[in-house]
Design a protein around this motif. Structure first.
Motif: not given
Length: 218
Positions: A158-178
């Motif tokens: 989920l994101s607060r905006n229709p497009v995920l903030d670029q600054s959050a992508e690394t954190l999200v990818d880490s949770i998803v991949s783990t």
């Protein structure tokens, strides 16, 4: 176009908890115990979230433009849930409403129980576990139901905006991949190109042009 009641029931959690377990991935073995956000701040989590990705399911065909809106009733510590999605390209909107409460009022963990108004009485509440969030940009949500000796998992980014903030992508990818299966996540269409009434007008205009062209050939 008549509303398909099965789609309404299936459309949960999404969103939100979109989201109860019908958007799921079959997994061998019982439900896992995953780490969640500690010292969860329910007040900061309230508001509107946009679904960026989810585990796909056959009961939600063409379900896009998904949002989840959470409103806290502090007097009873209960969250009102309103999930919406559109069926593209028709722009038909489906809405699912329900309530959520913390699984434990004292643990501080981001584990909630959600129940939608359309959920049958014999179906238990759905888990809504926030694996990670910074409240301002992203949240990764996971849910699981027993399925005999195995289990069925649901997940949403989920994101607060229709497009995920670029600054959050690394954190999200880490949770998803783990903790999740990235290859099973389906990207949700968002933004004016797909979700505004203007996009419906555009589709209608194209259909009119095609129809006129066909009439000229007759």
């Amino acid at each position: 176009m008549p509303v398909n009641s099965n789609l309404v029931v299936a459309f949960f959690l999404i969103s939100s908890i979109l989201f109860g377990g019908s958007e799921c991935l079959d997994v061998s073995g019982p439900c896992r115990i995953l780490p969640v956000e500690g010292q969860f701040n329910a007040t900061e989590y309230m508001g509107t979230w946009y679904e960026i990705k989810r585990y796909e399911n056959a009961d939600q065909p063409n379900g896009d433009c998904v949002t989840a809106r959470y409103t806290l009733n502090a007097s009873v510590m209960e969250v009102t849930v309103e999930n919406t999605m559109k069926l593209l390209p028709s722009q038909q909107t489906l809405v699912a409403r329900g309530r959520a409460v913390l699984a434990s009022a004292t643990s501080g963990e981001a584990k909630l129980k959600v129940r939608f108004d359309s959920t049958p009485a014999n179906v238990p509440d759905s888990d809504y576990w926030v694996l990670g969030t910074n409240y301002q940009h992203y949240a990764v949500v996971w849910s699981c139901r027993p399925n005999g000796d195995d289990s069925s998992e649901s997940a949403w980014v989920l994101s607060r905006n229709p497009v995920l903030d670029q600054s959050a992508e690394t954190l999200v990818d880490s949770i998803v991949s783990t903790y999740l299966q990235p290859e099973s996540l389906r990207v949700t269409k968002q933004g004016e190109e797909f979700c505004s009434n203007a996009s419906l007008v555009k589709v209608s205009s194209v259909l009119v042009i095609v129809a006129l062209a066909m009439l000229k050939k007759v």
